[in-house]
Design an enzyme around this catalytic site. Sequence first.
Site, PDB file in Angstrom:
ATOM      1  CG  ASP A  92      -1.910   1.084   1.274  1.00  0.00           C
ATOM      2  OD1 ASP A  92      -1.919   1.893   0.329  1.00  0.00           O
ATOM      3  OD2 ASP A  92      -2.689   1.146   2.235  1.00  0.00           O
ATOM      4  CG  ASP A 271      -5.839  -4.991   2.189  1.00  0.00           C
ATOM      5  OD1 ASP A 271      -5.464  -4.441   3.242  1.00  0.00           O
ATOM      6  OD2 ASP A 271      -6.403  -4.373   1.266  1.00  0.00           O
TER       7      ASP A 271
END
Length: 373
Positions: A92, A271
């Site tokens: 990320d 996720d």
Amino acid sequence: MNFVLQHKDPYTKARAGVLQTSRGEIKTPIFMPVGTAATVKGVHRDFLLNDINADIILGNTYHLYLRPGMDVMQKAGGIHGFSNWDRPVLTDSGGYQVYSLSHKRKLTEEGVKFNSHIDGSKHLFSPESVMDIQRKIGADIVMAFDECTPYPCDKKYAENSMHMTHRWLDRCFQRFNETEPLYGHEQSLFPIIQGSVYDDLRKQSAEYVLKHDANGYAIGGLSVGEPHEDMYRITDLITHILPEQKPRYLMGVGTPENILESISLGVDMFDCVMPTRNGRNGTIFTTEGQINIRNKQWADDFTPLDSWLTPEYSKAYVRHLFQSEEMMGPIIASIQNLRFYLWLVRQARERILQGDFHIWKQSILKTVSRKLS
């Protein structure tokens, strides 16, 4: 990187596919365990490899940039060498962490100036620097730098934020295309679609990111407090626009119910910190429903924690570990929750391939949403 769409459910938008990378294949739908600081908290690497057989895990640019830092990361050969993990990793970009640190950051066209949550030191994340950092981390899938808008969010703010995210995206791709991977493996950059809960903004954002021929596309800015109905509506809208032959990643989602509904809407990748975070706090997901292991009713329940996934420990024993503040309690709970999440998406995949996903989903939803205590 190449995505092969293997089968589509005839009654929903659910899909089964394989995402092929230079470090191995990822069978979708997939849940990615969150390894924020180059480790899935409280879970040994061997469990991830040999027990749940995780195809891919997630790391975080913001946290790895601050600690251990990029000098250490490069000397180790990137996150794979540093953590001795030879399967795919997604990072990320840090946009969500910047969002969550709103009281410690300043947002400008240049990027985001923020104070470290560790020592208060000052830093700047720009689209260019975030691409450079993710090159040094060496993840197989890297995310564009974006602003994750809060909920609720004024439409004018959401629109301005979306346009800035688009300008940042162009800068991300320019920097990404000017640089090369550092460790001999291909990296793929995924854009992130924003626009809060406004349909017209989401449509505009989805169409804008498609100007970049990426290997996959992400849906950001959901699971930030909006009603589930809004999440599903926006997800459905976006998956109608995104190309079928590219994977779709719904960021930060979510509960088992969220994942099942989103799979049926055509999402491939997920996720969430929920399995390990909730596990550490005593909430356990099982194939029979959710339990709060701290509750007294489990004190003399010697049935398995989960007869299918974790038959080796009884509920009474795991409760005792939590009551005694033994570290094995949260570890066992985290392991069970990860087993459950990977079991859930793999069951969904099998049902899609068999052609009866829509029937199975209705049945399993009743089970996974059941609270046993």
